[in-house]
Enzyme design. Structure first.
Site, PDB file in Angstrom:
ATOM      1  N   GLU A 182       0.863  -1.162   0.000  1.00  0.00           N
ATOM      2  CA  GLU A 182       0.000   0.000   0.000  1.00  0.00           C
ATOM      3  C   GLU A 182       0.910   1.225   0.000  1.00  0.00           C
ATOM      4  O   GLU A 182       1.795   1.332   0.856  1.00  0.00           O
ATOM      5  CB  GLU A 182      -0.882  -0.009   1.256  1.00  0.00           C
TER       6      GLU A 182
ATOM      7  N   LYS B 267       4.039   0.542   9.645  1.00  0.00           N
ATOM      8  CA  LYS B 267       4.125   1.846   8.990  1.00  0.00           C
ATOM      9  C   LYS B 267       3.455   2.927   9.828  1.00  0.00           C
ATOM     10  O   LYS B 267       3.907   4.057   9.854  1.00  0.00           O
ATOM     11  CB  LYS B 267       3.490   1.767   7.601  1.00  0.00           C
TER      12      LYS B 267
ATOM     13  N   ARG C 238       4.439 -12.708  10.034  1.00  0.00           N
ATOM     14  CA  ARG C 238       5.174 -11.521   9.644  1.00  0.00           C
ATOM     15  C   ARG C 238       6.489 -11.453  10.411  1.00  0.00           C
ATOM     16  O   ARG C 238       6.637 -12.058  11.465  1.00  0.00           O
ATOM     17  CB  ARG C 238       4.348 -10.262   9.880  1.00  0.00           C
TER      18      ARG C 238
HETATM   19  P1  ATP Z   1       2.411  -2.344   8.178  1.00  0.00           P
HETATM   20  O1  ATP Z   1       1.839  -3.293   9.171  1.00  0.00           O
HETATM   21  O2  ATP Z   1       3.852  -2.062   8.347  1.00  0.00           O
HETATM   22  O3  ATP Z   1       1.599  -1.100   8.035  1.00  0.00           O
HETATM   23  P2  ATP Z   1       1.156  -3.442   5.901  1.00  0.00           P
HETATM   24  O4  ATP Z   1       0.856  -4.875   5.938  1.00  0.00           O
HETATM   25  O5  ATP Z   1       0.022  -2.523   6.091  1.00  0.00           O
HETATM   26  O6  ATP Z   1       2.376  -3.139   6.833  1.00  0.00           O
HETATM   27  P3  ATP Z   1       1.439  -3.351   3.098  1.00  0.00           P
HETATM   28  O7  ATP Z   1       1.996  -2.271   2.265  1.00  0.00           O
HETATM   29  O8  ATP Z   1       0.000  -3.643   3.014  1.00  0.00           O
HETATM   30  O9  ATP Z   1       1.850  -3.030   4.577  1.00  0.00           O
HETATM   31  O10 ATP Z   1       2.272  -4.671   2.884  1.00  0.00           O
HETATM   32  C1  ATP Z   1       2.631  -5.192   1.640  1.00  0.00           C
HETATM   33  C2  ATP Z   1       2.958  -6.641   1.799  1.00  0.00           C
HETATM   34  O11 ATP Z   1       4.035  -6.813   2.712  1.00  0.00           O
HETATM   35  C3  ATP Z   1       1.787  -7.402   2.362  1.00  0.00           C
HETATM   36  O12 ATP Z   1       1.649  -8.610   1.635  1.00  0.00           O
HETATM   37  C4  ATP Z   1       2.161  -7.653   3.786  1.00  0.00           C
HETATM   38  O13 ATP Z   1       1.598  -8.848   4.247  1.00  0.00           O
HETATM   39  C5  ATP Z   1       3.679  -7.734   3.713  1.00  0.00           C
HETATM   40  N1  ATP Z   1       4.261  -7.343   4.988  1.00  0.00           N
HETATM   41  C6  ATP Z   1       4.066  -6.197   5.670  1.00  0.00           C
HETATM   42  N2  ATP Z   1       4.730  -6.198   6.838  1.00  0.00           N
HETATM   43  C7  ATP Z   1       5.373  -7.392   6.904  1.00  0.00           C
HETATM   44  C8  ATP Z   1       6.240  -8.006   7.863  1.00  0.00           C
HETATM   45  N3  ATP Z   1       6.567  -7.394   9.013  1.00  0.00           N
HETATM   46  N4  ATP Z   1       6.717  -9.233   7.598  1.00  0.00           N
HETATM   47  C9  ATP Z   1       6.402  -9.849   6.431  1.00  0.00           C
HETATM   48  N5  ATP Z   1       5.607  -9.335   5.491  1.00  0.00           N
HETATM   49  C10 ATP Z   1       5.091  -8.114   5.712  1.00  0.00           C
HETATM   50 MG    MG Z   2      -1.650  -3.828   4.556  1.00  0.00          MG
END
Ligand code: ATP
Ligand code: MG
Length: 583
Positions: A52, A288, A278
């Site tokens: 995102e 984020k 994760r």
């Molecule tokens: P955050 O929790 O940091 O806001 P998010 O999941 O909202 O992260 P996205 O941009 O939606 O961030 O994530 C893109 C991809 O990266 C998704 O498939 C998500 O599952 C993966 N991802 C995000 N954080 C992690 C993590 N800590 N470990 C592994 N994969 C991750």
């Molecule tokens: Mg997300």
């Protein structure tokens, strides 16, 4: 001489289809291998990385990137990058650009498969209309609070919305008018009609479209309704022909909804959602939402602050893409949450830099040393090895003269036990140069601090070896005062003082655990002249001190600035710590 690591360049990206990966086994690979074996999806493997664009990528994203791209490569498949841009209030092109360059820098290439969920807004709208026509979705006019109230809890079933029985015609009309901008934010939402008593809260008539009267960074003012993640994600996966939709564990309970939507719409491609744990890393936060707080509230200098767990921060600090990929492979893929020790990441960085970073000498806190018996006007060019791990990196010349700098902490007037460095009357080796013996100490009259040392050198020990087999226990790094360059060095420590600032078990805000000493700036460092043309982004090992990267933002021809990437393991520091503990 230049360091091995140039300014991040998009040309450095590795095309994964051409790269051989031999990662350790993991359960997702096993699932895919079985699917390929069973000719599911005609044996096709197609994954995607769906960020995102509401922040910069962090090391957790790197895990997901490595996993998705390397699985695709391993099975001769493809991996897309798709911006999941359905929340225009929080998204920005700045993030889109940074994410693209970070993915490339880590070493992956999406070819011509860069997509945006916003590309599918028309199609997604049509899918929503289809659900309404099939009696599987309805426009609900409860407020957000009421919707929450009606949803029930884990122990209490939900209640049907009074708008649930709306006719197909009325729903179509209202949804059309929502799109046309006739209503304010929150006046109506479109909900899937599933089951308000489902034990899975995600299935209690989830919202799939909402009104947001804001411009989108790609579609401008075309839309004022935007699809929710649960609706857009599965359909975007399906539109792109994704076979395995890999996501993190918190989406496990959303899987029934993912499948429900695809089943109702009877799509051709129904990807399989697979969840993994994760990455959590000690002494930092990987969310984020929290990272954006640190940036906006000025706790760090920006997303690329070298203390940040972001890809851009790590790049600026001197971490290499190789070490990040290696780390992501080593930690593996699991189904249970855990916290990985930051020390493992640092180990991977050290291991890679040890092989490739040129060695140089730099003195962080200079102490003047005058070699009394060395000719005042003489300068010798001594040979120094660029990397003992890699003879092909050759040697360089280092100037030696009468006045030198050594590290202030390499001298003790009253040396404790096991301190093998310089002290009055003691002989040590200057790396690649000579044996020297301390014969005098000059002190600042006012402060009493040691201001200068006087030493003698043994001309028979040129190169740092004595012909008579005389041994010394200490070897020090040094620079010739007249030839040295001045630099500023930033020493970084952990961003948080405790291993799990994310835990917040005691209810405290994660920011209470910020380490106030995470950045220490050392000015007036003296480094060897070979670094005069050091390129921004290049990484060196300062002998005995650690790895240092020329800062790519603040360094200039006038002021050299280095970021300490990672320390060397320092046995002395350990001994000292132990002694302090015993005291
Ligand atoms: P955050 O929790 O940091 O806001 P998010 O999941 O909202 O992260 P996205 O941009 O939606 O961030 O994530 C893109 C991809 O990266 C998704 O498939 C998500 O599952 C993966 N991802 C995000 N954080 C992690 C993590 N800590 N470990 C592994 N994969 C991750
Ligand atoms: Mg997300």
């Amino acid at each position: 001489m230049t360091g091995f690591l140039k300014r991040p360049s998009e040309k450095n990206a590795v095309n994964v289809t051409a790269t051989k990966f031999t990662p350790p086994p993991n359960f997702i690979r096993n699932i895919i291998a079985e699917d390929v074996e069973a000719k599911k999806n005609n044996g096709r493997v197609h994954t995607r990385f769906p960020p995102e664009p509401n922040g910069y990528l962090h090391i957790g994203h790197a895990k997901s990137i490595c996993l998705n791209f390397s699985l695709a490569a391993e099975f001769g498949g493809l991996c897309n990058v798709r911006f999941d841009d359905t929340n225009p209030t929080k998204e920005d092109v700045e993030y889109v650009e940074s994410i693209k360059s970070d993915v490339r820098w880590i070493g992956f290439d999406w070819g011509d498969r860069l997509f945006y969920t916003s590309d599918y807004f028309d199609q997604l709208y049509e899918y929503a209309v289809q659900l309404i026509k099939d009696g599987k979705a309805y426009v609900c006019s409860l407020s957000a609070d009421q919707i929450r109230e009606y949803r029930g809890t884990l122990t209490k079933p939900g209640k049907d919305s009074p708008y649930r029985p709306r006719s197909v015609e009325e729903n179509l009309d209202l949804f059309e008018r929502m799109r046309a901008g006739e209503f304010e934010d929150g006046a109506h939402v479109l909900r899937a009609k599933i089951d308000m008593t489902s034990p899975n809260l995600n299935m209690r008539d989830p919202t799939i479209y909402r009104i947001r009267k804001v411009d989108h960074h790609r579609t401008g003012s075309k839309w004022c309704i935007y699809p929710m993640y649960d609706f857009s994600h599965c359909l975007s996966d399906s539109i792109e022909g994704i076979t395995h939709s890999i996501c993190t564990l918190e989406f496990e309970d959303n899987r029934p909804l993912y499948d429900w939507i695809l089943d109702q719409l009877n799509v051709d491609c129904h990807p399989q959602q697979i969840e993994f744990a994760r990455l959590n890393l000690s002494y930092t936060v990987l969310s984020k939402r929290k990272l954006v707080q640190l940036v906006e509230q000025g706790d760090v200098s920006g997303w690329d602050d070298p203390r940040m767990p972001t890809i851009s921060g790590m790049r600026r600090r001197g971490y290499t893409p190789e070490s990040i990929r290696n780390f992501c492979e080593r930690i593996g893929v699991a189904k249970r949450d855990s916290i990985v020790d930051m020390a493992l990441l640092e180990y991977c960085v050290r291991e890679d830099l040890n092989k490739r970073a040129p060695r140089v000498m730099g003195v962080l806190r200079p102490l003047r040393v005058v070699i009394d018996n060395y000719p005042e006007d003489q300068v010798e060019e001594l040979d120094a090895i660029n990397n003992p791990e890699d003879p092909s990196m050759g040697t360089r010349k280092v100037p030696f003269s009468q006045v030198l700098y050594i590290e202030r902490e390499d001298f003790r007037e009253d040396p404790p036990k096991k301190f093998f460095r310089l002290a009055p009357g003691r002989e040590v080796r200057l790396r690649y140069a000579y044996y020297i013996t301390c014969v005098g100490v000059v002190k600042d009259e006012q402060t009493g601090e040691v201001a200068e040392l006087h030493c003698t050198y043994d001309p028979e020990t040129r190169g740092g070896w004595s012909k008579d087999g005389r041994k010394v226990r200490g070897t020090l790094h040094w620079v010739s005062a007249a030839h040295s360059l001045e630099a500023e060095v930033r020493l970084y420590d952990r961003l948080f003082e405790i291993a799990n600032p994310d835990g917040e078990k005691d209810g405290a805000d994660f920011k209470t655990y910020l380490n106030p000493n995470s950045l220490q700036v050392v000015t007036s460092c003296a480094i060897e002249p070979s670094l005069s043309h050091a390129e921004p982004g290049s990484v060196y090992q300062f002998e005995r001190l650690g790895y240092f990267c020329v800062d790519s933002v603040d360094s200039s021809d006038k002021t050299l600035m280095f970021n300490r990437t990672v320390t060397l393991r320092d046995s002395w520091a350990k001994i000292e710590k132990k002694e302090q503990k015993q005291k």
